[in-house]
Design a protein around this motif. Structure first.
Motif, PDB file in Angstrom:
ATOM      1  N   ILE A   1       0.933  -1.156  -0.167  1.00 61.69           N
ATOM      2  CA  ILE A   1       0.197   0.019   0.033  1.00 61.69           C
ATOM      3  C   ILE A   1       0.858   1.246  -0.039  1.00 61.69           C
ATOM      4  O   ILE A   1       0.764   2.155  -0.624  1.00 61.69           O
ATOM      5  N   ALA A   2       1.760   1.306   0.727  1.00 54.57           N
ATOM      6  CA  ALA A   2       2.948   2.372   0.854  1.00 54.57           C
ATOM      7  C   ALA A   2       3.288   2.676  -0.282  1.00 54.57           C
ATOM      8  O   ALA A   2       3.626   3.890  -0.995  1.00 54.57           O
ATOM      9  N   ALA A   3       3.974   1.483  -1.052  1.00 54.03           N
ATOM     10  CA  ALA A   3       4.653   1.611  -2.265  1.00 54.03           C
ATOM     11  C   ALA A   3       3.576   2.230  -3.485  1.00 54.03           C
ATOM     12  O   ALA A   3       3.952   2.712  -4.275  1.00 54.03           O
ATOM     13  N   THR A   4       2.368   1.660  -3.271  1.00 49.56           N
ATOM     14  CA  THR A   4       1.387   2.111  -4.542  1.00 49.56           C
ATOM     15  C   THR A   4       1.083   3.636  -4.244  1.00 49.56           C
ATOM     16  O   THR A   4       1.046   4.568  -5.091  1.00 49.56           O
ATOM     17  N   LEU A   5       1.023   3.949  -2.940  1.00 48.65           N
ATOM     18  CA  LEU A   5       0.830   5.647  -2.688  1.00 48.65           C
ATOM     19  C   LEU A   5       2.245   6.404  -3.094  1.00 48.65           C
ATOM     20  O   LEU A   5       2.115   7.476  -3.267  1.00 48.65           O
ATOM     21  N   ALA A   6       3.253   5.566  -3.031  1.00 46.64           N
ATOM     22  CA  ALA A   6       4.539   6.382  -3.388  1.00 46.64           C
ATOM     23  C   ALA A   6       4.674   6.368  -5.109  1.00 46.64           C
ATOM     24  O   ALA A   6       5.650   6.745  -5.497  1.00 46.64           O
ATOM     25  N   GLY A   7       3.652   5.778  -5.782  1.00 47.64           N
ATOM     26  CA  GLY A   7       3.625   5.781  -7.270  1.00 47.64           C
ATOM     27  C   GLY A   7       4.080   4.506  -8.070  1.00 47.64           C
ATOM     28  O   GLY A   7       4.329   4.601  -9.173  1.00 47.64           O
ATOM     29  N   ARG A   8       4.406   3.361  -7.146  1.00 49.02           N
ATOM     30  CA  ARG A   8       4.777   2.185  -7.713  1.00 49.02           C
ATOM     31  C   ARG A   8       3.401   1.634  -8.104  1.00 49.02           C
ATOM     32  O   ARG A   8       2.799   0.804  -7.144  1.00 49.02           O
ATOM     33  N   GLY A   9       2.698   1.633  -9.439  1.00 50.83           N
ATOM     34  CA  GLY A   9       1.575   0.933  -9.514  1.00 50.83           C
ATOM     35  C   GLY A   9       1.550  -0.717  -9.817  1.00 50.83           C
ATOM     36  O   GLY A   9       0.694  -1.115  -9.440  1.00 50.83           O
ATOM     37  N   GLU A  10       2.863  -1.283  -9.794  1.00 47.63           N
ATOM     38  CA  GLU A  10       2.958  -2.602  -9.975  1.00 47.63           C
ATOM     39  C   GLU A  10       2.874  -3.175  -8.399  1.00 47.63           C
ATOM     40  O   GLU A  10       2.307  -4.487  -8.309  1.00 47.63           O
ATOM     41  N   ALA A  11       2.954  -2.286  -7.450  1.00 48.88           N
ATOM     42  CA  ALA A  11       2.588  -2.885  -5.989  1.00 48.88           C
ATOM     43  C   ALA A  11       1.184  -3.121  -5.711  1.00 48.88           C
ATOM     44  O   ALA A  11       0.739  -4.120  -5.325  1.00 48.88           O
ATOM     45  N   PHE A  12       0.180  -2.190  -6.394  1.00 51.14           N
ATOM     46  CA  PHE A  12      -1.252  -2.397  -6.409  1.00 51.14           C
ATOM     47  C   PHE A  12      -1.699  -3.689  -7.076  1.00 51.14           C
ATOM     48  O   PHE A  12      -2.526  -4.272  -6.808  1.00 51.14           O
ATOM     49  N   VAL A  13      -0.947  -3.770  -8.252  1.00 51.32           N
ATOM     50  CA  VAL A  13      -1.317  -5.015  -9.246  1.00 51.32           C
ATOM     51  C   VAL A  13      -0.912  -6.261  -8.267  1.00 51.32           C
ATOM     52  O   VAL A  13      -1.596  -7.279  -8.390  1.00 51.32           O
TER      53      VAL A  13
END
Length: 189
Positions: free
Chosen positions: A23-35
């Motif tokens: 979640i933190a990575a997604t919020l930081a702009g890493r779309g692959e983390a949400f994937v």
């Protein structure tokens, strides 16, 4: 003598990140983390939607909608909370909205179809029993069917089910008890 084979060490797997890190990575702009979050939970969320909506296409749409809503609202996710509970809640509410729309337009009770996973031929008898069980679950009222799905098929605890369904803990326990009683009665006939 033959040459000795060089033994390579096994490849080091990338560390598995926990949901909070993703979640933190997604919020930081890493779309692959949400994937990765979607990959982890899409099957379980789909099973909930399918059991609730009783229609594969609508369930797929509800899951897509739930993950889209989750992505857009990820900045409101409470740190320390369980992502699975959150995404189940979003999906269940989406399913309830779809059911309400259906009822408004059709005025009838909705059909249910789960994803039957037929076993090998050697398990034909078990397959028949599973079909009877699925039919009995399908015949339950929606509130009982949902609790059974979350508890037995998704492995959720009472507290998490109460949170997902926005029900008091005692109501969840009562629904589960009544659902089991109805299933016992239906299967003993």
């Amino acid at each position: 003598m033959g040459a000795a084979l060089a033994v390579e060490p096994p490849p080091v797997a990338a560390p598995v990140e926990d949901d909070q890190a993703l979640i933190a990575a997604t919020l930081a702009g890493r779309g692959e983390a949400f994937v990765e979050l979607v990959t982890r939970y899409e099957r379980a969320v789909f099973n909930l939607a399918l059991r609730t909506l009783r229609d594969r296409t609508e369930a797929e749409d509800a899951v897509q909608e739930a993950f889209f809503k989750a992505y857009r609202a990820l900045n409101t996710f409470r740190p320390g909370a369980k992502f699975s509970t959150w995404i189940f809640t979003i999906c269940y509410r989406s399913c309830c909205d779809r059911l309400a729309k259906r009822k408004r337009f059709s005025g009838e009770e909705l059909p249910d179809r789960a994803d039957p996973s037929a076993g090998p031929e050697l398990l034909a008898e078990r397959s028949d029993e599973a079909a009877r069980l699925r039919a009995a679950i399908d015949a339950l009222p929606e509130k009982y069917r949902t609790v059974i799905t979350l508890y037995h098929l998704q492995g959720k605890q009472y507290e998490e089910i109460a949170s997902v369904l926005d029900l008091p803990l005692g109501t969840v326990k009562t629904h589960l008890f009544r659902a089991k009683e109805q299933l016992r009665k239906a299967l003993s006939e």
